[in-house]
Design a protein around this motif. Sequence first.
Motif, PDB file in Angstrom:
ATOM      1  N   GLY A  93       0.829  -1.202   0.000  1.00  0.00           N
ATOM      2  CA  GLY A  93       0.000   0.000   0.000  1.00  0.00           C
ATOM      3  C   GLY A  93       0.854   1.238   0.000  1.00  0.00           C
ATOM      4  N   GLY A  94       0.235   2.386   0.289  1.00  0.00           N
ATOM      5  CA  GLY A  94       0.973   3.633   0.309  1.00  0.00           C
ATOM      6  C   GLY A  94       0.070   4.827   0.506  1.00  0.00           C
ATOM      7  N   PHE A  95       0.608   5.994   0.227  1.00  0.00           N
ATOM      8  CA  PHE A  95      -0.115   7.242   0.457  1.00  0.00           C
ATOM      9  C   PHE A  95      -1.179   7.487  -0.606  1.00  0.00           C
ATOM     10  CE2 PHE A  95       3.821   8.055   2.790  1.00  0.00           C
ATOM     11  CZ  PHE A  95       3.294   8.456   4.006  1.00  0.00           C
ATOM     12  N   VAL A  96      -2.239   8.154  -0.194  1.00  0.00           N
ATOM     13  CA  VAL A  96      -3.319   8.564  -1.090  1.00  0.00           C
ATOM     14  C   VAL A  96      -2.886   9.843  -1.790  1.00  0.00           C
ATOM     15  CG1 VAL A  96      -5.742   9.282  -1.213  1.00  0.00           C
ATOM     16  CG2 VAL A  96      -5.042   7.528   0.438  1.00  0.00           C
ATOM     17  N   ASP A  97      -2.984   9.869  -3.108  1.00  0.00           N
ATOM     18  CA  ASP A  97      -2.632  11.055  -3.888  1.00  0.00           C
ATOM     19  C   ASP A  97      -3.780  12.065  -3.887  1.00  0.00           C
ATOM     20  OD1 ASP A  97      -0.133  10.044  -4.540  1.00  0.00           O
ATOM     21  OD2 ASP A  97      -0.740   9.356  -6.532  1.00  0.00           O
ATOM     22  N   HIS A  98      -3.479  13.292  -4.289  1.00  0.00           N
ATOM     23  CA  HIS A  98      -4.501  14.337  -4.429  1.00  0.00           C
ATOM     24  C   HIS A  98      -5.600  13.863  -5.374  1.00  0.00           C
ATOM     25  CE1 HIS A  98      -2.258  17.439  -2.302  1.00  0.00           C
ATOM     26  NE2 HIS A  98      -1.183  16.982  -2.913  1.00  0.00           N
ATOM     27  N   ASN A  99      -6.830  14.210  -5.060  1.00  0.00           N
ATOM     28  CA  ASN A  99      -8.000  13.899  -5.899  1.00  0.00           C
ATOM     29  C   ASN A  99      -8.187  12.401  -6.133  1.00  0.00           C
ATOM     30  OD1 ASN A  99      -8.645  16.687  -6.261  1.00  0.00           O
ATOM     31  ND2 ASN A  99      -6.955  16.782  -7.719  1.00  0.00           N
ATOM     32  N   GLU A 100      -7.806  11.598  -5.159  1.00  0.00           N
ATOM     33  CA  GLU A 100      -7.904  10.153  -5.274  1.00  0.00           C
ATOM     34  C   GLU A 100      -8.692   9.633  -4.064  1.00  0.00           C
ATOM     35  OE1 GLU A 100      -4.503   7.202  -6.818  1.00  0.00           O
ATOM     36  OE2 GLU A 100      -4.101   7.957  -4.809  1.00  0.00           O
ATOM     37  N   SER A 101      -9.607   8.703  -4.302  1.00  0.00           N
ATOM     38  CA  SER A 101     -10.335   8.078  -3.194  1.00  0.00           C
ATOM     39  C   SER A 101      -9.446   7.005  -2.562  1.00  0.00           C
ATOM     40  CB  SER A 101     -11.624   7.434  -3.707  1.00  0.00           C
ATOM     41  OG  SER A 101     -11.333   6.299  -4.496  1.00  0.00           O
ATOM     42  N   LEU A 102      -9.852   6.517  -1.406  1.00  0.00           N
ATOM     43  CA  LEU A 102      -9.107   5.433  -0.770  1.00  0.00           C
ATOM     44  C   LEU A 102      -9.052   4.213  -1.683  1.00  0.00           C
ATOM     45  CD1 LEU A 102     -10.508   5.589   2.884  1.00  0.00           C
ATOM     46  CD2 LEU A 102      -8.322   6.486   2.048  1.00  0.00           C
ATOM     47  N   GLU A 103     -10.190   3.908  -2.318  1.00  0.00           N
ATOM     48  CA  GLU A 103     -10.267   2.741  -3.196  1.00  0.00           C
ATOM     49  C   GLU A 103      -9.373   2.899  -4.430  1.00  0.00           C
ATOM     50  OE1 GLU A 103     -13.800   3.075  -0.609  1.00  0.00           O
ATOM     51  OE2 GLU A 103     -12.864   4.464  -2.007  1.00  0.00           O
ATOM     52  N   GLN A 104      -9.352   4.086  -4.995  1.00  0.00           N
ATOM     53  CA  GLN A 104      -8.486   4.344  -6.154  1.00  0.00           C
ATOM     54  C   GLN A 104      -7.015   4.237  -5.755  1.00  0.00           C
ATOM     55  OE1 GLN A 104     -10.121   8.208  -7.021  1.00  0.00           O
ATOM     56  NE2 GLN A 104     -11.182   7.473  -8.857  1.00  0.00           N
ATOM     57  N   GLU A 112       1.185  -0.826  -8.620  1.00  0.00           N
ATOM     58  CA  GLU A 112       2.587  -0.404  -8.577  1.00  0.00           C
ATOM     59  C   GLU A 112       3.477  -1.410  -7.844  1.00  0.00           C
ATOM     60  OE1 GLU A 112       1.634   4.405  -8.445  1.00  0.00           O
ATOM     61  OE2 GLU A 112       2.620   3.461  -6.730  1.00  0.00           O
ATOM     62  N   GLU A 113       3.003  -1.925  -6.720  1.00  0.00           N
ATOM     63  CA  GLU A 113       3.848  -2.749  -5.862  1.00  0.00           C
ATOM     64  C   GLU A 113       3.805  -4.243  -6.174  1.00  0.00           C
ATOM     65  OE1 GLU A 113       3.038  -1.738  -1.784  1.00  0.00           O
ATOM     66  OE2 GLU A 113       4.011   0.218  -2.001  1.00  0.00           O
ATOM     67  N   LEU A 114       2.666  -4.726  -6.724  1.00  0.00           N
ATOM     68  CA  LEU A 114       2.514  -6.168  -6.947  1.00  0.00           C
ATOM     69  C   LEU A 114       2.127  -6.533  -8.372  1.00  0.00           C
ATOM     70  CD1 LEU A 114       0.392  -7.050  -3.767  1.00  0.00           C
ATOM     71  CD2 LEU A 114       2.877  -7.217  -4.024  1.00  0.00           C
ATOM     72  N   GLY A 115       1.769  -5.540  -9.182  1.00  0.00           N
ATOM     73  CA  GLY A 115       1.243  -5.824 -10.507  1.00  0.00           C
ATOM     74  C   GLY A 115      -0.163  -6.393 -10.453  1.00  0.00           C
ATOM     75  N   TYR A 116      -0.853  -6.162  -9.350  1.00  0.00           N
ATOM     76  CA  TYR A 116      -2.201  -6.698  -9.131  1.00  0.00           C
ATOM     77  C   TYR A 116      -3.236  -5.663  -9.555  1.00  0.00           C
ATOM     78  CZ  TYR A 116      -6.068  -8.974  -6.629  1.00  0.00           C
ATOM     79  OH  TYR A 116      -7.240  -9.596  -6.301  1.00  0.00           O
ATOM     80  N   GLU A 117      -4.117  -6.045 -10.463  1.00  0.00           N
ATOM     81  CA  GLU A 117      -5.045  -5.075 -11.040  1.00  0.00           C
ATOM     82  C   GLU A 117      -6.487  -5.177 -10.555  1.00  0.00           C
ATOM     83  OE1 GLU A 117      -4.785  -4.529 -15.219  1.00  0.00           O
ATOM     84  OE2 GLU A 117      -2.618  -4.798 -15.235  1.00  0.00           O
ATOM     85  N   GLN A 118      -6.858  -6.221  -9.878  1.00  0.00           N
ATOM     86  CA  GLN A 118      -8.261  -6.379  -9.492  1.00  0.00           C
ATOM     87  C   GLN A 118      -8.415  -6.249  -7.983  1.00  0.00           C
ATOM     88  OE1 GLN A 118      -9.880  -9.831 -11.349  1.00  0.00           O
ATOM     89  NE2 GLN A 118      -9.165  -9.239 -13.354  1.00  0.00           N
ATOM     90  N   ALA A 119      -8.055  -5.107  -7.484  1.00  0.00           N
ATOM     91  CA  ALA A 119      -8.050  -4.878  -6.047  1.00  0.00           C
ATOM     92  C   ALA A 119      -9.390  -4.331  -5.558  1.00  0.00           C
ATOM     93  CB  ALA A 119      -6.938  -3.908  -5.686  1.00  0.00           C
ATOM     94  N   HIS A 120     -10.247  -5.216  -5.122  1.00  0.00           N
ATOM     95  CA  HIS A 120     -11.527  -4.811  -4.527  1.00  0.00           C
ATOM     96  C   HIS A 120     -11.546  -5.352  -3.106  1.00  0.00           C
ATOM     97  CE1 HIS A 120     -12.866  -3.455  -8.404  1.00  0.00           C
ATOM     98  NE2 HIS A 120     -12.568  -4.632  -8.916  1.00  0.00           N
ATOM     99  N   GLY A 121     -11.174  -4.500  -2.180  1.00  0.00           N
ATOM    100  CA  GLY A 121     -11.075  -4.936  -0.798  1.00  0.00           C
ATOM    101  C   GLY A 121     -12.246  -4.478   0.041  1.00  0.00           C
ATOM    102  N   LYS A 122     -12.442  -5.180   1.135  1.00  0.00           N
ATOM    103  CA  LYS A 122     -13.467  -4.818   2.122  1.00  0.00           C
ATOM    104  C   LYS A 122     -12.776  -4.041   3.238  1.00  0.00           C
ATOM    105  CE  LYS A 122     -16.812  -6.727   5.295  1.00  0.00           C
ATOM    106  NZ  LYS A 122     -17.261  -7.913   6.021  1.00  0.00           N
ATOM    107  N   TYR A 123     -13.349  -2.892   3.567  1.00  0.00           N
ATOM    108  CA  TYR A 123     -12.762  -2.048   4.610  1.00  0.00           C
ATOM    109  C   TYR A 123     -12.648  -2.826   5.913  1.00  0.00           C
ATOM    110  CZ  TYR A 123     -12.109   1.834   7.833  1.00  0.00           C
ATOM    111  OH  TYR A 123     -11.607   2.672   8.793  1.00  0.00           O
ATOM    112  N   LEU A 124     -11.442  -2.813   6.487  1.00  0.00           N
ATOM    113  CA  LEU A 124     -11.159  -3.556   7.707  1.00  0.00           C
ATOM    114  C   LEU A 124     -11.104  -2.642   8.927  1.00  0.00           C
ATOM    115  CD1 LEU A 124     -10.399  -6.451   8.630  1.00  0.00           C
ATOM    116  CD2 LEU A 124      -8.040  -5.899   8.109  1.00  0.00           C
TER     117      LEU A 124
END
Length: 190
Positions: A93-104, A112-124
């Motif tokens: 993970g990492g920092f949230v950029d300007h004009n970006e939601s947590l999900e984005q 960027e870090e894993l090459g993983y493109e289908q990241a749909h997580g449930k808020y923990l």
Amino acid sequence: MRQILPETTLAITNWLRYSRAFVLFGAQSMYCPQCGKQSFAQQNDKSLACHQCGFMYFHNTAAAVLAVITYQDEILIAIRGQNPGKGMYDFPGGFVDHNESLEQALSRELQEELGYEQAHGKYLGSYPNTYHYKDVTYKTCDSFFHINLKSKPAFKAADDVEKVLWLKTKDVNSEYFAFESAKQALALLR
């Protein structure tokens, strides 16, 4: 510099300078980025103010997102490739950029870090954290998302992740994590 940069960019540049000065010099009076007078001083633990023109700078908490990725009884651990905490455990993970939601931000960081493109997580959950980088201490609010996979992909470490490990969730030693917030997120899964 004033001739090259638009006024708003110059103001942001000055704020960043004073943000660093705020952390390094505390209550010492500095030059105001608005009026230029040496009357800019710390008001409390998160703000600076000019006693001449009234300009205020707030050093607010930075938002960050992290993915707790599991497959059956295993959890994905990212080994940090850079300081702070180089060589220690973390979640990708990492920092949230300007004009970006947590999900984005989560989706971008996992790409960027894993090459993983289908990241749909449930808020923990979320936890406050302290991130010390290059002589500046940042206060963050780390938001954790759980991604439970149906199959186990071969993730490839990239960006600031040195390598990734799949470990049995019950066997993960939380003391190896670089940040307290990650230790707290891990406890939610146990």
